[in-house]
Design a protein around this motif. Structure first.
Motif, short mmCIF file in Angstrom:
data_model
loop_
_atom_site.label_atom_id
_atom_site.label_comp_id
_atom_site.label_asym_id
_atom_site.label_seq_id
_atom_site.Cartn_x
_atom_site.Cartn_y
_atom_site.Cartn_z
N ASN A 1 1.84 7.19 2.61
CA ASN A 1 2.35 6.18 3.55
C ASN A 1 3.86 6.27 3.74
OD1 ASN A 1 0.04 5.03 4.56
ND2 ASN A 1 -0.07 3.40 3.03
N ASP B 1 1.89 2.37 7.92
CA ASP B 1 0.77 1.55 7.46
C ASP B 1 1.24 0.19 6.95
OD1 ASP B 1 -1.63 0.54 6.67
OD2 ASP B 1 -1.94 1.92 5.00
N ASP C 1 0.87 -1.19 0.00
CA ASP C 1 0.00 0.00 0.00
C ASP C 1 0.90 1.24 0.00
OD1 ASP C 1 -2.18 1.65 0.05
OD2 ASP C 1 -2.67 1.32 2.16
MG MG Z 1 -3.41 1.06 3.88
#
Ligand code: MG
Ligand code: GN1
Length: 345
Positions: free
Chosen positions: A216, A231, A211
Motif C-alpha cells: 500500500n 488504499d 492497512d
Molecule cells: Mg486494504
C-alpha cells in the motif's frame, strides 16, 4: 462495466480494462482513457464497508488536507496523494442498479505496489513513505473522521470475536486447529495492551491508515523512493502503533502471508530495522516518547491480531476474506503465528 466506466470517464477505452492488484477485499481494475491516461476502477466491497459514502468522505477529507499541506510546503502533490474522480453529478461513487458501488482514481504511473521486497534500502524507503503519511496528516482533527469499521484494531474486541468463533464452531473446524487456538488464547494479555494505553491517553489519537502493508505504499520504479500511500479505505482515528505494526507485518516478513511452506515465513530483523529508520526519519520528531518507545509492541499486537482475524474467519467458514481454497485462511493464520513468535519483545 461500460456504464460504470463511462460514469467517470466518458472517453475511456473500455477494451483496455484489466484486473489490478492483490487486495482481498475490494475488486480492482485499471482502464485507459482516450489519451492513454490510466485510472483505477474499483468496486467497494459493501459486505466489509457497509457505508461506502463515509469511506469516500474520509478519503476526500484526508487527501485534501495532505494536498494542502504539500502545497503550503511548496511541494508537488500530483503523484504522492491519491486523486479520486467525480461523476457528472459530483459524486465519488457510482451506484449500479444492482446496488454495487464503484469509484475511480488516477493511476500513479512509474511506481509499483510491491508485495515483497528483500532489499533493506527499499524497506527504508517504504518506512519513509509511511512516516511521511504520519507527518502530512499530523494536526488533522482525527476525531472528525467516521469510524467506517468500528473497533477495527481494537484487539481486545478481536479477541472476544475469536472466542465466540471458537465457541460456536459453525464450520466444525475448531478441533483441527486446537493448537493454534491454544497459542492465541494463552497470549490474551497482549490483546488489551494498546487499547489500555489509548484509553489512558498515554498514546495520542491520530489519523491512521490501518492497512499499511508493504503493497500500500507505491515505490518509484526508477529511484525506489516512496511515491504515494494508497488504499485509504480504513483511514480512521487510531494510534501510530497500528500503522507501524501492520507495516512490519508484511515488510519484515520473509514470505507472503499465505505462504503454504510455513518454514519460509520468518521475521527479518534487518528489514524491520531499515523500515523503522526510514519511518522515524520522516516522522520521529512528531511522535511522543510513548509512541516511539512502543513501536515494536505495535508490531507484536498487530501480527497477533491478524493471526486471530484469519483464524476467526477460518472458524466462521471463510465469510470475510476472499479465499481461493478451503484452507487458505488457516495457512494465513499459521504464517502470522510463526511470524509473531519471532518478533522480539
Ligand atoms: Mg486494504
Ligand atoms: C485486508 O484487502 P486488503 O488486502 O486491502 C484487510 C486488512 C488485512 C489484509 C490482510 C478492510 O486488506 O485489514 O490486514 O486484508 N482489510 C480489511 O491481507 O479488513
Amino acid at each position: 462495466m461500460e456504464k460504470i466506466i463511462r460514469a467517470f470517464l466518458p472517453g475511456a477505452d473500455v477494451a483496455s480494462l484489466a484486473p489490478l492488484g492483490e487486495g482481498i477485499i475490494n475488486t480492482t481494475f485499471s482502464v485507459s482513457d482516450a489519451d492513454g491516461k490510466r485510472y483505477v476502477i474499483q468496486k467497494v466491497n459493501t459486505n466489509v464497508f457497509p457505508d461506502p459514502y463515509s469511506v469516500m468522505e474520509n478519503t476526500a477529507n484526508v487527501t485534501d488536507w495532505m494536498r494542502k499541506r504539500l502545497a503550503e510546503e511548496g511541494k508537488c502533490f500530483d503523484r504522492c496523494v491519491p486523486l479520486f474522480l467525480q461523476t457528472e453529478e459530483g459524486d465519488y461513487l457510482y451506484r449500479t442498479p444492482e446496488g454495487g458501488f464503484w469509484r475511480c482514481s488516477r493511476l500513479i504511473e512509474g511506481a509499483t505496489a510491491h508485495v515483497h521486497v528483500t532489499d533493506p534500502a527499499l524497506l527504508y524507503n517504504a518506512g519513509k513513505g509511511y512516516g511521511e503519511f504520519v507527518r502530512l496528516t499530523d494536526g488533522f482533527p482525527a476525531g472528525t473522521l467516521t469510524e467506517v469499521l468500528p473497533d477495527f484494531h481494537n484487539t481486545k474486541k478481536r479477541f472476544q470475536a475469536f472466542l465466540e468463533a471458537v465457541e460456536k464452531d459453525v464450520a466444525g473446524r475448531a478441533r483441527e486447529v486446537d493448537r493454534e487456538i491454544h497459542y492465541l488464547k494463552e497470549r490474551e494479555e497482549l490483546a488489551g495492551s494498546i487499547v489500555a494505553m489509548l484509553e489512558s491517553g498515554e498514546l495520542p489519537l491520530r489519523v491512521t491508515h490501518n492497512d499499511t502493508k508493504l503493497s500500500n505504499v507505491l515505490l518509484d520504479d526508477v529511484t525506489g523512493e516512496a511515491v504515494c500511500v494508497i488504499d485509504l479505505d480504513t483511514v480512521m482515528p487510531g494510534t501510530v502503533l497500528y500503522d507501524f505494526g501492520d507495516a512490519i507485518r508484511s515488510g519484515a516478513a520473509s514470505a507472503a502471508e499465505d505462504e503454504p511452506k510455513l518454514d519460509r515465513m520468518n521475521f527479518v530483523s534487518e528489514n524491520c530495522k531499515a523500515f523503522k529508520e526510514g519511518f522515524l526519519e520522516a516522522c520521529g520528531e512528531i511522535l511522543v516518547p510513548a509512541e516511539v518507545n512502543n513501536l515494536m509492541l505495535g508490531a507484536r499486537v498487530i501480527v497477533y491480531e491478524q493471526a486471530m482475524r484469519f483464524l476467526t474467519d477460518y472458524l466462521n467458514g471463510d465469510t470475510y476474506y476472499k479465499t481461493l481454497f478451503p484452507g487458505h485462511n488457516l495457512i494465513r493464520a499459521r504464517t502470522q503465528i510463526r511470524l509473531f513468535s519471532q518478533i522480539p519483545e
